[in-house]
Every structure is written in structure tokens, then in C-alpha cells.
Design an enzyme around this catalytic site. Structure first.
Site, PDB file in Angstrom:
ATOM      1  N   GLY A  66      43.870  41.575  32.785  1.00  0.00           N
ATOM      2  CA  GLY A  66      44.538  40.289  32.944  1.00  0.00           C
ATOM      3  C   GLY A  66      45.789  40.455  33.780  1.00  0.00           C
ATOM      4  O   GLY A  66      46.364  41.544  33.836  1.00  0.00           O
ATOM      5  N   GLN A 102      53.936  38.469  36.936  1.00  0.00           N
ATOM      6  CA  GLN A 102      53.917  39.914  37.146  1.00  0.00           C
ATOM      7  C   GLN A 102      53.914  40.312  38.619  1.00  0.00           C
ATOM      8  O   GLN A 102      54.217  41.449  38.961  1.00  0.00           O
ATOM      9  CB  GLN A 102      52.690  40.536  36.456  1.00  0.00           C
ATOM     10  CG  GLN A 102      52.774  40.491  34.944  1.00  0.00           C
ATOM     11  CD  GLN A 102      51.505  41.042  34.323  1.00  0.00           C
ATOM     12  OE1 GLN A 102      50.517  40.334  34.205  1.00  0.00           O
ATOM     13  NE2 GLN A 102      51.524  42.314  33.963  1.00  0.00           N
ATOM     14  N   CYS A 117      49.989  46.890  29.037  1.00  0.00           N
ATOM     15  CA  CYS A 117      50.413  45.896  30.019  1.00  0.00           C
ATOM     16  C   CYS A 117      50.645  46.598  31.350  1.00  0.00           C
ATOM     17  O   CYS A 117      51.261  47.664  31.388  1.00  0.00           O
ATOM     18  CB  CYS A 117      51.711  45.247  29.543  1.00  0.00           C
ATOM     19  SG  CYS A 117      52.383  44.047  30.696  1.00  0.00           S
ATOM     20  N   LEU A 118      50.148  45.995  32.426  1.00  0.00           N
ATOM     21  CA  LEU A 118      50.342  46.606  33.752  1.00  0.00           C
ATOM     22  C   LEU A 118      51.828  46.679  34.125  1.00  0.00           C
ATOM     23  O   LEU A 118      52.201  47.481  34.965  1.00  0.00           O
ATOM     24  CB  LEU A 118      49.569  45.816  34.817  1.00  0.00           C
ATOM     25  CG  LEU A 118      48.044  45.850  34.667  1.00  0.00           C
ATOM     26  CD1 LEU A 118      47.382  44.961  35.715  1.00  0.00           C
ATOM     27  CD2 LEU A 118      47.517  47.275  34.763  1.00  0.00           C
ATOM     28  N   HIS A 163      48.540  37.056  25.713  1.00  0.00           N
ATOM     29  CA  HIS A 163      49.447  38.020  26.352  1.00  0.00           C
ATOM     30  C   HIS A 163      49.901  37.490  27.725  1.00  0.00           C
ATOM     31  O   HIS A 163      51.078  37.539  28.059  1.00  0.00           O
ATOM     32  CB  HIS A 163      48.695  39.355  26.481  1.00  0.00           C
ATOM     33  CG  HIS A 163      49.416  40.441  27.217  1.00  0.00           C
ATOM     34  ND1 HIS A 163      49.748  41.650  26.637  1.00  0.00           N
ATOM     35  CD2 HIS A 163      49.855  40.524  28.508  1.00  0.00           C
ATOM     36  CE1 HIS A 163      50.368  42.415  27.535  1.00  0.00           C
ATOM     37  NE2 HIS A 163      50.438  41.758  28.678  1.00  0.00           N
ATOM     38  N   GLU A 164      48.953  36.950  28.500  1.00  0.00           N
ATOM     39  CA  GLU A 164      49.289  36.477  29.855  1.00  0.00           C
ATOM     40  C   GLU A 164      50.132  35.196  29.812  1.00  0.00           C
ATOM     41  O   GLU A 164      51.031  35.020  30.634  1.00  0.00           O
ATOM     42  CB  GLU A 164      48.022  36.242  30.690  1.00  0.00           C
ATOM     43  CG  GLU A 164      47.097  37.449  30.845  1.00  0.00           C
ATOM     44  CD  GLU A 164      47.781  38.720  31.293  1.00  0.00           C
ATOM     45  OE1 GLU A 164      48.834  38.639  31.962  1.00  0.00           O
ATOM     46  OE2 GLU A 164      47.281  39.814  30.956  1.00  0.00           O
ATOM     47  N   HIS A 182      53.625  36.064  29.403  1.00  0.00           N
ATOM     48  CA  HIS A 182      54.269  36.452  30.670  1.00  0.00           C
ATOM     49  C   HIS A 182      54.829  35.227  31.392  1.00  0.00           C
ATOM     50  O   HIS A 182      55.924  35.280  31.955  1.00  0.00           O
ATOM     51  CB  HIS A 182      53.251  37.121  31.608  1.00  0.00           C
ATOM     52  CG  HIS A 182      53.079  38.592  31.397  1.00  0.00           C
ATOM     53  ND1 HIS A 182      54.128  39.482  31.475  1.00  0.00           N
ATOM     54  CD2 HIS A 182      51.979  39.346  31.136  1.00  0.00           C
ATOM     55  CE1 HIS A 182      53.674  40.713  31.265  1.00  0.00           C
ATOM     56  NE2 HIS A 182      52.370  40.657  31.049  1.00  0.00           N
TER      57      HIS A 182
HETATM   58 ZN    ZN Z   1      51.094  42.205  30.591  1.00  0.00          ZN
END
Ligand code: ZN
Length: 174
Positions: free
Chosen positions: A46, A51, A91-92, A133-134, A137
């Protein structure tokens, strides 16, 4: 298509609250394609616009092992939450860290798809966790915010140190 740079914690830009997408147009489509390319290459399941330093409310996701079930959620709003699930999240933007986070097991979400059509859908399992989660963000929130202050600071210090080493390595290699 182009790969985009992913911001990493504790970059303050990850704390910006995204504004609604007003027009679903070709430029947004290109950005969505670039985000999928960036997410698949990472690899991740995701990616929220925040991000990649785009502060508008949309996200992409694909939790399938074949990478052939892409989801695009524009202006997502969670209408209902059901059940509780604790799972390991990464998480990226917080590379290398995985921690247990409690989320709703099932969510009902209203959003626009990439054609700009309004859709309501229910998600469960990994996709439900990913979407929650997204959406966090887009509100400037990270999964490390669910951890203790001490743990979050430890991760913050470690990531800053790692990044400094990475920069030094690059300088040394020139
Ligand atoms: Zn993330």
C-alpha cells in the site's frame, strides 16, 4: 511511468494532513500509475499520496501475491468499523520495523475509484488493515504513533542514524 521518492520517518512532511482530491483527471491518473510502480518496486502492499510528498487524499493498494488486484481509493472515508484485529505492520516510510498494531477487523469505506465514480465497499483481512494504515497517512499519522513513546523514539533515532550512514557511504563511494 516513473518511480517516486518515498519520504521516511521522522520527515515532518509525513505529518501534513492531505486535502480532498477535487478533480479525477489524467494528471491524477499518471500520479496513480507512478505510485503503483513505486509501491510494487519497493516492494509494498500500500502507498498513500502523503508518502510521496503529494498532500491530496488518495491511496493505492494491492495485497494479492500475484500483484494483480490493484485498488485505488480517492477521498476515502471509513463509514463503519467492525471487530478488532492485532497484526504485525510495517511501513515503507519506516523501513525495517514491524510492530503489532490494533485495528478494526472489517471496514466499510466510501471512496471514488480512478474513473471518479463513487463506490462503497467492505474490506476485511490484510486489505482492511492496509487501507486503515494508508488512510492514517492521509491524516499525517504513522503506525509508530500506536507504539509507546520510548519505542517510537528508539525507532526515530535508529532511522536517523541509518540514514546518516547511508549518506556517508555514498560520499565515500564517490
Ligand atoms: Zn505506511
Amino acid at each position: 511511468m516513473a518511480k517516486l521518492k518515498i519520504l521516511e520517518f521522522p520527515d515532518p512532511r509525513l505529518r501534513k494532513k492531505a486535502v480532498p482530491v477535487e478533480k479525477v483527471d489524467a494528471a491524477l491518473g499518471t500520479l496513480i500509475d507512478d505510485m503503483f510502480e513505486t509501491m510494487y518496486a519497493a516492494p509494498g502492499i500500500g502507498l498513500a499520496a502523503t508518502q510521496v510528498d503529494v498532500h491530496r487524499r488518495f491511496l493505492v493498494a494491492d495485497v494479492s501475491s500475484e500483484k494483480n488486484e490493484p485498488w485505488v481509493l480517492i477521498n476515502p472515508v471509513i463509514l463503519e468499523r467492525d471487530g478488532v484485529e492485532v497484526s504485525e505492520e510495517g511501513c515503507l516510510s519506516v523501513p525495517g520495523y514491524y510492530e503489532s498494531v490494533e485495528r478494526a477487523e472489517q471496514v466499510r469505506v466510501r471512496f471514488q475509484n480512478r474513473d471518479g465514480e463513487e463506490v462503497e465497499a467492505s474490506f476485511d483481512g490484510l486489505l482492511a488493515v492496509c487501507i486503515q494504515h494508508e488512510i492514517d497517512h492521509l491524516d499525517g499519522k504513522l503506525f509508530v504513533d500506536y507504539l509507546s513513546e520510548a519505542k517510537r523514539q528508539r525507532i526515530r533515532k535508529r532511522l536517523l542514524k541509518d540514514r546518516k550512514h547511508r549518506v556517508e557511504d555514498r560520499v565515500a563511494a564517490v
